[in-house]
Scaffold this active site. Sequence first.
Site, short mmCIF file in Angstrom:
data_model
loop_
_atom_site.label_atom_id
_atom_site.label_comp_id
_atom_site.label_asym_id
_atom_site.label_seq_id
_atom_site.Cartn_x
_atom_site.Cartn_y
_atom_site.Cartn_z
CE LYS A 1 -4.00 -2.09 2.31
NZ LYS A 1 -5.01 -1.89 3.38
CG ASN B 1 -3.68 -2.22 6.82
OD1 ASN B 1 -3.58 -1.81 5.67
ND2 ASN B 1 -4.62 -3.05 7.22
CG HIS C 1 -5.72 -6.09 0.13
ND1 HIS C 1 -6.88 -6.11 0.87
CD2 HIS C 1 -5.93 -6.91 -0.93
CE1 HIS C 1 -7.76 -6.90 0.26
NE2 HIS C 1 -7.20 -7.39 -0.83
CD GLU D 1 -9.10 -9.00 -3.26
OE1 GLU D 1 -9.84 -8.43 -2.45
OE2 GLU D 1 -7.99 -9.48 -2.95
#
Length: 141
Positions: A12, A115, A118, A129
């Site tokens: 991320k 965080n 993912h 996904e």
Amino acid sequence: MSTQQHTLSIIKPDATRRNLTGKINSKFESADLRIIAQKRVQLSKLQAEKFYEVHKDRPFFDELCTFMASAPIVVQVLAGENAILKNREIMGATDPAEALSGTIRAEFANSIGENSVHGSDSAETATQEIAYFFSGLELVG
Ligand code: CMP
């Protein structure tokens, strides 16, 4: 029983900003997950909203999508034995305050929102996904 799986992983914006891609990839490879596809992309807010559509009614949805579009991300497909669960173990709990020591989130995450990574949560989600970011031709085992 041997269960070879594929799972989608995202490094991320908080992690790409801090130049942590290599350190995070090393955690996957040390645990025998193979990175069989990988690219660095910057999502638009709309693309982030489509990816996280399942969370659209959650109070953090707008903050989440703004964050995911705020800087480049690295999307990748990890392959290996029980890859989906194994990746979730390597990542640690969503909230870094609850993540076990040695996990990616315990080591690197800033907060529950920022965080660092993912990972798909089921085989069905992994298929959807992966297809969101990669064509079959790009998965090179
Ligand atoms: P991820 O695994 O990418 O899936 C959905 C994301 O929503 C999750 O990681 C968190 O980063 C984010 N998220 C979950 N709960 C919260 C929260 N309470 N506040 C902000 N973001 C959250």
